[in-house]
Scaffold this motif. Structure first.
Motif, short mmCIF file in Angstrom:
data_model
loop_
_atom_site.label_atom_id
_atom_site.label_comp_id
_atom_site.label_asym_id
_atom_site.label_seq_id
_atom_site.Cartn_x
_atom_site.Cartn_y
_atom_site.Cartn_z
N ARG A 66 1.91 37.03 9.47
CA ARG A 66 2.19 37.66 8.08
C ARG A 66 1.25 38.42 7.60
O ARG A 66 -0.08 37.74 7.66
CB ARG A 66 2.59 36.24 7.08
N TRP A 78 15.02 49.91 4.87
CA TRP A 78 13.94 48.93 5.22
C TRP A 78 13.60 48.84 6.85
O TRP A 78 12.49 49.07 7.05
CB TRP A 78 14.15 47.51 4.71
N ASP A 116 12.86 40.28 8.29
CA ASP A 116 12.41 40.30 6.81
C ASP A 116 12.46 39.24 5.99
O ASP A 116 13.30 38.51 5.87
CB ASP A 116 13.55 41.52 6.37
N GLU A 117 11.37 39.16 5.49
CA GLU A 117 10.97 37.87 4.43
C GLU A 117 10.75 38.27 3.04
O GLU A 117 9.52 38.39 2.92
CB GLU A 117 9.71 37.07 5.02
N GLY A 118 11.71 38.49 2.35
CA GLY A 118 11.60 38.95 1.15
C GLY A 118 11.01 40.34 0.86
O GLY A 118 10.27 40.73 0.05
N GLY A 119 11.44 41.46 1.82
CA GLY A 119 10.99 42.59 1.59
C GLY A 119 9.67 42.77 2.80
O GLY A 119 8.88 43.82 2.62
N THR A 120 9.07 41.71 3.30
CA THR A 120 7.76 41.62 3.91
C THR A 120 8.01 41.58 5.33
O THR A 120 8.74 40.40 5.63
CB THR A 120 6.75 40.70 3.28
N ASP A 153 1.41 44.53 5.59
CA ASP A 153 1.78 44.74 4.41
C ASP A 153 2.09 46.41 4.36
O ASP A 153 2.50 46.94 3.22
CB ASP A 153 0.77 44.31 3.35
N THR A 187 5.44 48.35 4.66
CA THR A 187 6.72 48.44 4.04
C THR A 187 6.82 49.47 2.99
O THR A 187 5.75 50.19 2.58
CB THR A 187 6.79 46.99 3.07
#
Length: 193
Positions: A169, A48, A143-147, A185, A188
């Motif tokens: 975000r 990631w 990294d906030e939950g993959g985002t 977005d 990722t």
């Protein structure tokens, strides 16, 4: 326990200096100097993290103005005892293929993508050191939950410290240090196909 190799021993009682990094070919890649101590990135890099840095590099290269360049995994000489290696930076320095570091006054923006092993340094130590060196802009990406979530800081000249300039975000739109518009977005791995 095995003995330390000779190259790992500081050349002087007060530790390492920034210029010493160029004379350590045996040191692992991504070796940083923080307060005169060598910091090795020994943990395997997460996919990631690497993917995000690559995608962000491309996005910034498409938007960086003339006279500025995007650098990846290059150290910044903040002072005689500090030479950290941000994940990305934007510099006004001319390209020199043999260059190994940038001076702080050549850097407009530093970007750190937080990893579990670098979290404390990225969120506190580097935040303070980059500001003290006068680098005008700092982005710390979590990294906030993959985002990716981008914490943006701007240098407050009177205090010499960073002031929070926003948490972004999904989309990052800024006018400084240059006009940038990034769909976070799309950076990722599972959304950039």
């Amino acid at each position: 326990m095995t003995a330390l190799p000779d190259w790992m021993r500081p050349p002087r009682p007060e530790g390492w200096f920034a210029d010493d990094l160029d004379r350590l070919p045996q040191a692992p890649r991504h070796t940083e100097l923080i307060d005169g101590a060598l910091v090795f990135m020994m943990s395997p890099q997460r996919w990631w993290h690497g993917h995000l840095v690559t995608m962000l590099t491309v996005a910034l290269m498409e938007q960086v103005p003339a006279g500025a360049r995007v650098g990846r995994e290059m150290t910044v000489k903040l002072d005689q005892r500090n030479r950290p290696e941000p994940d990305l930076l934007v510099t006004t320095a001319d390209f020199d293929r043999d260059r190994t570091w940038f001076a702080a006054d050549e850097v407009q923006l530093v970007i750190e993508v937080v990893s579990p092993e670098s979290a404390h340094r990225d969120r506190t130590v580097k935040l303070r050191k980059y500001a003290e060196a006068g680098i005008p802009h700092y982005w710390c990406i979590e990294d906030e939950g993959g985002t990716p979530v981008v914490h943006v800081y701007e240098l407050d000249e009177p205090t010499g410290a960073y002031a929070p300039a926003g948490i972004f975000r999904h989309s990052l739109q800024r006018t400084v240090p240059f006009k940038v518009n990034i769909n976070l977005d799309d950076l990722t791995p599972d959304k950039s196909r």
